[in-house]
Write an enzyme that holds these catalytic residues in place. Structure first.
Site, PDB file in Angstrom:
ATOM      1  CB  THR A 159     -28.637  47.422  43.839  1.00  0.00           C
ATOM      2  OG1 THR A 159     -30.083  47.567  43.464  1.00  0.00           O
ATOM      3  CG2 THR A 159     -27.828  47.946  42.760  1.00  0.00           C
ATOM      4  CE  LYS A 185     -30.689  46.736  40.161  1.00  0.00           C
ATOM      5  NZ  LYS A 185     -30.928  48.027  40.733  1.00  0.00           N
ATOM      6  CB  THR A 196     -34.331  51.180  40.340  1.00  0.00           C
ATOM      7  OG1 THR A 196     -34.421  52.250  40.928  1.00  0.00           O
ATOM      8  CG2 THR A 196     -32.795  50.764  40.458  1.00  0.00           C
ATOM      9  CD  GLU A 283     -36.040  47.770  47.802  1.00  0.00           C
ATOM     10  OE1 GLU A 283     -34.940  47.940  47.503  1.00  0.00           O
ATOM     11  OE2 GLU A 283     -37.096  48.598  47.988  1.00  0.00           O
ATOM     12  CG  ASN A 406     -36.605  50.499  50.665  1.00  0.00           C
ATOM     13  OD1 ASN A 406     -35.636  50.766  49.949  1.00  0.00           O
ATOM     14  ND2 ASN A 406     -37.692  49.860  50.475  1.00  0.00           N
ATOM     15  CB  SER A 411     -31.329  51.450  52.660  1.00  0.00           C
ATOM     16  OG  SER A 411     -32.293  52.123  52.122  1.00  0.00           O
TER      17      SER A 411
END
Lengths: 411, 411
Positions: A159, A185, A196, A283, A406, A411
């Site tokens: 993602t 992932k 996640t 991120e 984010n 997003s």
């Protein structure tokens, strides 16, 4: 999600991937949300494949999580279907029906029971999953199944990930060579107790389900449950392990069977490698951080203290600024709520103790610490001076990149 | 800390401040860390002034916190000395000696017992506090004492604050007019159970210590303990209340004395006003966020859920991006570890319910929500649909400004 971001400076190239006997994979573009990329991954397992799983503890999980939790109560798996772009979370009864319809469709195509089909979805929460696009793409996915499609599979489940993630180990059970290979992932909404984060480990080893489940349950603690990016815990996380049995090794009697020792080490090592790849794709990450806590009153206490440090925005921004601001580490230890005594507390960075027993080390020379902080792999040590408890946790720094990724609309 | 940052877009002008009979204040530049600004605040209280306090729960508090915790065990206060620029935290025995020396010096100057002198320090952790600079500045501070120096006091205690914070209420106890006036500082390292937050509330009311302590202990829950900027809890927080008794109101029999009702309401209201000023000066804040949780299994559970939402980096960055990303709210509810049921959960923004009972509201019109998200005061509502528990928590968004302020070297 889906907007292209610059590849993480901490990215790793894919290792040399091989095939795992009994597993065929494919990746296709179903057009669920993203344009011009694959977003649907299908894996087919040989009959008799054993499955084990661990799942998010988030109280509001997606429909696929509930499906898999039920499916894993029987030992067999024949297929795994994962889509990216839409998490099928908070979609009410429609989400449940979508899961059932997809499992049904895969079962029909691969001639297996729907309950032997494992499903996962990752992406935006709260939007209905366009199940027709998935079901319409299944024949192409089935036609593309091949034993070499590992990289394609690793890419299809991404993602906000900026690089595909996979790891491989070749070991023996007894005298039989076996292989363990996994893909994962995850880059945001990562915190202990699964985030996640989707990870799939596949092996051609022949293992009873209780052994596979036990390996997975104990292996997840020092790996996936010891990483955090932003303290946020996803509604969709899962880690599944599939053992096809195609290697036809001698039967394993239990987790403590000496013939399994090499396999167990490699399995745990592979889980940690995959988990660290997720951290390295955190991120906005520019630095990987290891927080090692010793001298706590227990291992559990050490783990909580390590997480308190690893989740502290003030610690993470200081490291982004290459500042060995150990005062913030003290603060984070103190706020953990765990036993700590200022006067026995020590803090070190990159192998140098900065503060010992409640005060700065006499004649502390910042030079090696400053050099360490400029690197990409930062090590923070905390010693409580109270007991024997210890733990290690990994995270990444908190940078403008996190806000960019984010803070963008939907997003 | 100390580098000038742009004034928060959420700043409020100081209210019309008055004097509080029995209190004199001053602010001087002691040169502790900052150049060209005041960094030392002194308050002198009339003999017989009563004090009450609540303190950080951080397990590694600074020496001043330990001093004040002891000092507050007797009811009287004659002085308050606060410095900014250095927190005197993690400074070992030297830090303890500094506190004692400062209390001694103030006591000598004001002819009172050292244990009636309250001390606080805020700023960098782990560096020795230059006590000589403080002690040398005391005579000037004493000479400058005046009953009108409230704004000066509010400014002297600022660290990364971008605006001074004060609040005032004029009420009655029985028929006697009394005044409550307070100042506060804090903008980062703010989380419940007191954060890098200092607040001083002063009143001319005549109150027994047990009543003042009781008002403070119950008032802090829905105010300072219901705000969070970054989930980080400081080692130096304190909230002190001083009652000089100069108003000479009729004796108060207890917290439930009807004559005290108006005072109690105003006191609580003032605490919330000060707490919200801290949120509005949250590092990098561009929006104030209120998270209101209802329908939880208990008030405590509701509070934990509200904090989980308010502390979620993903929720806070989404709001910075003006995105009503309610899926992230669902995630944050789920990760709180508190009782929640996806199928009875509802999420609203700005008075509009987006999701009801586990799925998006039929025909949901995003227009009013989009308009609300563009404002400066964002309201998030979560209804668990399980019980009667409710709580409100305030926070701010997470922006590039937070990274700028905290990612700079030794900020």
């Amino acid at each position: 999600m889906g907007a292209p971001h610059a590849v993480s400076p901490l990215s790793r190239p894919l290792p040399d991937l091989a095939t795992v006997s009994g597993v065929r994979l494919s990746a296709v573009a179903a057009g669920i949300r993203y344009q011009g990329r694959t977003d649907l991954m299908l894996a087919e397992f040989t009959p008799g494949t054993i499955v084990a799983g661990v799942f998010t503890k988030n109280a509001c999980p997606g429909a696929p999580i509930q499906w898999c939790k039920t499916a894993v109560t029987t030992p067999y798996a024949r297929a795994l279907l994962v889509n990216s772009g839409n998490a099928n979370v908070f979609t009410g009864q429609a989400g449940v029906e979508t899961v059932e319809a997809c499992a049904e469709a895969v079962g029909k195509l691969l001639h297996c029971l729907p309950q032997d089909v494992f499903l996962a979805s990752t992406g935006v929460i709260g939007e209905k999953l366009p199940q027709d696009r998935i079901i319409n793409a299944l024949p192409a996915a089935e036609a593309a199944l091949a034993d070499a499609n590992w990289e394609e599979a690793a890419r299809a489940i991404m993602t906000t990930d900026t690089f595909p993630k996979a790891a491989r180990r070749d070991v023996h059970i007894g005298k039989t060579p076996v292989r363990i290979q996994g893909i994962a992932k995850g880059s945001g909404m990562i915190a202990p107790d699964m985030a996640t984060m989707l990870a799939y480990v596949m092996t051609d080893a022949k293992l009873p389900q209780n052994v596979l489940q036990s390996l997975l349950s104990s292996g997840v603690g020092p790996s996936f449950n010891s990483i955090t990016v932003d303290s946020d815990t996803s509604t969709s996380d899962m880690l599944l392990a599939f053992a096809t049995g195609a290697a036809d090794n001698e039967p394993v009697t239990g987790v403590h069977d000496p013939e399994l020792a090499e396999f167990t080490l490699a399995f745990n090592d592979l889980l940690l490698e995959l988990a660290l790849l997720v951290v390295r794709d955190g991120e906005g990450a520019t630095k990987q951080i290891r927080v090692a806590v010793t001298g706590a009153t227990s291992n559990i206490s050490a783990h909580k203290i390590a997480l308190s440090v690893a989740n502290s925005p003030l610690v993470k921004t200081a490291i982004a600024g290459e500042d060995a601001n150990w005062g913030r580490v003290v603060m984070a230890v103190g706020k953990s709520g765990e036993p700590a005594d200022r006067d026995t507390l020590s803090v070190g960075v990159g192998g140098t103790w900065i503060a010992r027993n409640g005060t700065v080390v006499e004649g502390y020379d910042e030079t090696p610490v400053v050099a360490h902080m400029r690197g990409q792999e930062i090590e923070i040590a905390v010693d409580l001076g109270l007991g024997e408890g210890e733990a290690r946790v990994w995270t990444c720094d908190l940078t403008h990149g996190y806000i960019d990724i984010n803070g963008a609309y939907r997003s």
